[in-house]
Structures are given as structure tokens and as C-alpha cells.
Enzyme design. Sequence first.
Site, mmCIF file in Angstrom:
data_model
loop_
_atom_site.group_PDB
_atom_site.id
_atom_site.type_symbol
_atom_site.label_atom_id
_atom_site.label_comp_id
_atom_site.label_asym_id
_atom_site.label_seq_id
_atom_site.Cartn_x
_atom_site.Cartn_y
_atom_site.Cartn_z
ATOM 1 N N ASN A 10 -9.238 16.166 0.135
ATOM 2 C CA ASN A 10 -7.779 16.016 0.082
ATOM 3 C C ASN A 10 -7.347 16.562 -1.280
ATOM 4 O OD1 ASN A 10 -5.162 15.088 -0.251
ATOM 5 N ND2 ASN A 10 -5.578 13.018 0.524
ATOM 6 N N LYS A 17 -9.135 14.348 -3.949
ATOM 7 C CA LYS A 17 -9.773 13.121 -3.479
ATOM 8 C C LYS A 17 -10.792 13.541 -2.432
ATOM 9 C CE LYS A 17 -5.670 10.201 -3.956
ATOM 10 N NZ LYS A 17 -4.604 9.496 -3.225
ATOM 11 N N ARG A 95 -7.528 18.257 4.273
ATOM 12 C CA ARG A 95 -6.110 17.963 4.452
ATOM 13 C C ARG A 95 -5.342 19.229 4.073
ATOM 14 N NH1 ARG A 95 -2.051 14.825 0.433
ATOM 15 N NH2 ARG A 95 -0.248 14.732 1.841
ATOM 16 N N HIS A 184 2.829 13.931 5.374
ATOM 17 C CA HIS A 184 2.077 12.658 5.429
ATOM 18 C C HIS A 184 1.805 12.251 6.873
ATOM 19 C CE1 HIS A 184 4.162 11.620 1.372
ATOM 20 N NE2 HIS A 184 2.927 12.013 1.107
ATOM 21 N N GLY A 216 3.931 10.831 -3.673
ATOM 22 C CA GLY A 216 4.901 11.376 -2.713
ATOM 23 C C GLY A 216 5.230 10.244 -1.749
ATOM 24 N N ARG A 245 9.562 13.467 -7.708
ATOM 25 C CA ARG A 245 10.495 14.272 -6.892
ATOM 26 C C ARG A 245 11.777 13.498 -6.631
ATOM 27 N NH1 ARG A 245 6.037 15.342 -2.354
ATOM 28 N NH2 ARG A 245 4.400 15.000 -3.895
ATOM 29 N N GLY A 334 -0.149 3.759 -1.889
ATOM 30 C CA GLY A 334 -0.330 3.042 -3.158
ATOM 31 C C GLY A 334 0.736 2.009 -3.479
ATOM 32 N N ASN A 338 0.528 -2.172 -2.412
ATOM 33 C CA ASN A 338 0.260 -3.015 -3.592
ATOM 34 C C ASN A 338 1.472 -3.687 -4.217
ATOM 35 O OD1 ASN A 338 -2.680 -2.550 -4.011
ATOM 36 N ND2 ASN A 338 -1.991 -0.424 -4.090
ATOM 37 N N GLU A 388 -6.170 8.114 5.267
ATOM 38 C CA GLU A 388 -6.059 9.523 5.638
ATOM 39 C C GLU A 388 -7.438 10.172 5.759
ATOM 40 O OE1 GLU A 388 -3.222 9.824 2.275
ATOM 41 O OE2 GLU A 388 -2.230 11.382 3.452
HETATM 42 N N1 LIG Z 1 -0.993 -2.485 -7.953
HETATM 43 C C1 LIG Z 1 -0.019 -1.582 -7.833
HETATM 44 N N2 LIG Z 1 1.268 -1.966 -7.946
HETATM 45 C C2 LIG Z 1 2.254 -1.077 -7.826
HETATM 46 N N3 LIG Z 1 2.079 0.221 -7.589
HETATM 47 C C3 LIG Z 1 0.818 0.665 -7.461
HETATM 48 C C4 LIG Z 1 -0.297 -0.208 -7.566
HETATM 49 N N4 LIG Z 1 -1.410 0.526 -7.374
HETATM 50 C C5 LIG Z 1 -1.019 1.802 -7.176
HETATM 51 N N5 LIG Z 1 0.318 1.876 -7.223
HETATM 52 C C6 LIG Z 1 1.144 3.075 -7.068
HETATM 53 O O1 LIG Z 1 0.596 3.951 -6.100
HETATM 54 C C7 LIG Z 1 0.823 5.294 -6.515
HETATM 55 C C8 LIG Z 1 -0.224 6.201 -5.923
HETATM 56 O O2 LIG Z 1 -0.261 6.023 -4.551
HETATM 57 P P1 LIG Z 1 -1.215 6.938 -3.645
HETATM 58 O O3 LIG Z 1 -0.962 6.554 -2.250
HETATM 59 O O4 LIG Z 1 -2.605 6.881 -4.152
HETATM 60 O O5 LIG Z 1 -0.521 8.325 -3.950
HETATM 61 P P2 LIG Z 1 -0.990 9.824 -3.827
HETATM 62 O O6 LIG Z 1 -1.899 9.892 -2.631
HETATM 63 O O7 LIG Z 1 0.288 10.544 -3.621
HETATM 64 O O8 LIG Z 1 -1.673 10.159 -5.109
HETATM 65 C C9 LIG Z 1 0.768 5.248 -8.028
HETATM 66 O O9 LIG Z 1 1.611 6.211 -8.571
HETATM 67 C C10 LIG Z 1 1.257 3.858 -8.354
HETATM 68 O O10 LIG Z 1 2.623 3.925 -8.686
HETATM 69 C C1 LIG Z 2 3.133 15.897 1.196
HETATM 70 C C2 LIG Z 2 3.018 15.048 -0.018
HETATM 71 O O1 LIG Z 2 3.999 14.697 -0.624
HETATM 72 O O2 LIG Z 2 1.781 14.675 -0.365
HETATM 73 P P1 LIG Z 2 1.379 13.780 -1.637
HETATM 74 O O3 LIG Z 2 2.052 12.475 -1.458
HETATM 75 O O4 LIG Z 2 -0.124 13.682 -1.539
HETATM 76 O O5 LIG Z 2 1.854 14.527 -2.840
HETATM 77 MG MG LIG Z 3 -1.353 10.526 -0.765
#
Ligand SMILES: Nc1ncnc2c1ncn2[C@@H]1O[C@H](COP(=O)(O)OP(=O)(O)O)[C@@H](O)[C@H]1O
Ligand SMILES: CC(=O)OP(=O)(O)O
Ligand SMILES: [Mg+2]
Length: 404
Positions: A10, A17, A95, A184, A216, A245, A334, A338, A388
Site C-alpha cells: 500500500n 505500508k 493498492r 478508499h 485522507g 486536504r 485511524g 481511535n 485494507e
Molecule cells: N489514538 C488515536 N486518537 C486519535 N487519532 C488517532 C489515534 N491513532 C491514530 N489516529 C489518527 O489516525 C491517522 C492515521 O490514520 P490511518 O488510517 O492510518 O491513515 P492513512 O492510512 O491515511 O495513513 C493519524 O493521522 C492520526 O490522526
Molecule cells: C485516496 C486517499 O486519500 O488515500 P489515503 O487516505 O491513503 O491518502
Molecule cells: Mg489509509
Amino acid sequence: MAATRVLVLNSGSSSVKYQLIDMREARGRRRLAVGLVERIGEQTSRLRHTPRDGGTRETTGVIADHDAALKAVAAELARDGLGLDSPDLAAIGHRVVHGGMSFTEPTVIDDTVLAEIERLIPVAPLHNPANLIGIRTARALRPDLPQVAVFDTAFHTTMPESAARYALDTETADAHRIRRYGFHGTSHAYVSRATAQLLGRAPEDVNLIVLHLGNGASASAVRAGRCVDTSMGLTPLEGLVMGTRSGDLDPAVIFHLMRVGGMSADEIDTLLNKKSGLIGLCGDNDMREILRRRGEGDERAKLAFDIYIHRLKKYIGAYYAVLGHVDAVAFTAGVGENAAEVRAAAVAGLEELGLAVDAGRNAVRGDEPRLISPEGSRVAVAVVPTDEEWEIATQTYALVGKDG
Ligand SMILES: Nc1ncnc2c1ncn2[C@@H]1O[C@H](COP(=O)(O)OP(=O)(O)O)[C@@H](O)[C@H]1O
Ligand SMILES: CC(=O)OP(=O)(O)O
Ligand SMILES: [Mg+2]
């Protein structure tokens, strides 16, 4: 013996990842290795690698680009005897964020597929280039192995024209293939099924609002297992407030910045994709940091949070209206998985719609899907962790594992 392992990549704009998954192992044992390369291209890149049967290893140093990142990942896997040269590897699943109108299903990658992913770079400038490097490097390392692309856009291809078309001049829109694609999708699809399962119902029997809140973020309205609307559009810039964004804004903001602000298209692109959203509003894009600052009374963090929640609530209301009847609202990714405060604030005041969060249930942490609405609620509110990588592995294996 058949090869039963899938490596899932990914690749994001500045991260990779990955997971090596054995499709035949029991649930708790199937992840042979998971890891993350962060801050690619910066001075402080970091690779965190966790094999199933050992502790996490962390390496820091310069990882200049995605090609170098993938080679570093291959080296880490090899240290655990899980190298890419293994005969147990059945395929590599990637991905791919933008598949345009061309791809509605997982697809075995050949030169034609690569060319199409490349053609779509202008509509996924942060993501498709990274996805392409991941594919090319993986192909170079294992040219004999099937590589499969699983597209973020695929799940959204069921949207009706009324949701997918912008109210633009039809000829112009068609000439440039401008429409809502949505992203997504792998997560929205996985979470939709997992939410139906949590409710003890078939996916075809439920209407859902799925809120994927990561760095995102996107919302989708899912009727009977099919996406009928989603908040991201031509690119992953539209919709919710995200880490960096802006999400929705008046398109005239762009002409204004050009004509009055003297900015170029590229500068505005960078502004809206990388310097807006939460980071633009308060200097932080990590929700944990924003919640901490807000707890200390920081006004900018409080306003950023309020803007984030206001937008989220608008989409919940909009998709409620699109669906007419909603069985559940599912929070994932995320932030969604959480941040209990985000979940509570997003549904606060929506009791008339049958939506509420039970404070005790909402405070429970865990990796399993769970209900956070009060007993007997008309609409279920749930936390449903996304996966994912597992979804990509499953789709990849289903495609190439047939004769394996
Ligand atoms: N314990 C938590 N409390 C609040 N927000 C969290 C926590 N753990 C992770 N996050 C949030 O989740 C976001 C990342 O989410 P994730 O789904 O891994 O995103 P991506 O796949 O786009 O990198 C981080 O930017 C953070 O803000
Ligand atoms: C499409 C997209 O926004 O993906 P990510 O959240 O991983 O940046
Ligand atoms: Mg993601």
C-alpha cells in the site's frame, strides 16, 4: 505444494505500508510480517518491520524514494527468511488509488494496465505515481510472479449517474472524463460487509453510512451492499476535512487565488492537498495532537476540531437523506477507530434521526467491530476496524490462486 502467500503493498505519497499474509493460516497467525516505511524522501525516513515470530525492528536513515523503500522492505523480509525469492509467494497485491472508469475489478497487471494507471496520474497526483513505482520495483524483483492491482475506485463504480455526475457542461465533462470516482473503496467495501456481519444481517439487507477517517478521509452511502454516493470526487481532494486536504470548498476560491492571490495552478494544488485541512487550520494533522491541544484549551485546535466535526455531521445528514433509511453508521480508519471524542461529537444532537452514542461503550478500546450506540437504538452506531491489506490479499489470491 501450492504457493499460499501474498505480499500486499500500500504505497502512499510518502509512505509504504506492507503485509506478508499466508492465506491458509488461521486468523491470528496469517500475518507473517507487517511493516511501514515513513517519511520517504526526507532526512529522517523510518522503516518499522514486525515479523510474526519476533520483535519489531526499526531502522532510520535516508530512504530517498519508493524504489529504495521497497528494496529495503525486501531486505527486511529476507532477514526473516521471508524473502521475495520464496517459492511460497503466490502473488503481490498492490493498492492502486485511481482506476478511472477502466477498472471495476482487481486486475492482473500487464503493460497495458500500467499505462492506464500512468495516464490517471493527473487525477491522483499524490497516489498513483507512488503506486506505479511500487509495481515496477516489485516486477523487477520478481518478474515471474503475478502482480495484481486492487483499485480504491472499484467499489464506487455502482454509483448512479445522479450521484457520480457533476452539474458541469456534459460535453466538457465527458471529453475530460470528469466525474465523481470516489476512493478508499477497498475499505468502504470491507467495512460494509463487516458492519452487516456485526448486525447479524446480510449485506444486501442493510443501508449504511461508512465514515473512513484516516489521514485522507471519506464518507460513503451504501444501499444493500452497493455504493450509491461517496464524498471524494474526481480526485481524493473533495469532501471531508482531512489531515492536509481541504475537502469541499467553493471552486471560485481557486480562480480568486489565481487572479487576486497571484498563485499558479501548481501552487494552489499544493496548498489544497498538502497545506490545508487540519494542518492548515491549526498546524497539526495528527488528530491525537489536536485532541491534546484542544484539551488544554488551545483555540486554534478547538476551531480545527469544530470545522472537522461540522463537515462530518453534514455528510451524515446528507447520506441519511440519500438513503432514506439507515441501519448503521460505521466509523473506521485511524481517527474513526481511535478517537472517541470525534465519534461522540459527530453524532451529538442527531437523536431525532435515531442516532446516539453511549459514553461507556464509546470509551471501550479494541480491535474488534463493536456497537457504541445505546441498547435499543433505532440506528446502530459502530466502530468497525478496516483491513485494507487483508481485503487486497483476498482479492489478489482469488484472482491468481485458482490454479495454484
Ligand atoms: N489514538 C488515536 N486518537 C486519535 N487519532 C488517532 C489515534 N491513532 C491514530 N489516529 C489518527 O489516525 C491517522 C492515521 O490514520 P490511518 O488510517 O492510518 O491513515 P492513512 O492510512 O491515511 O495513513 C493519524 O493521522 C492520526 O490522526
Ligand atoms: C485516496 C486517499 O486519500 O488515500 P489515503 O487516505 O491513503 O491518502
Ligand atoms: Mg489509509
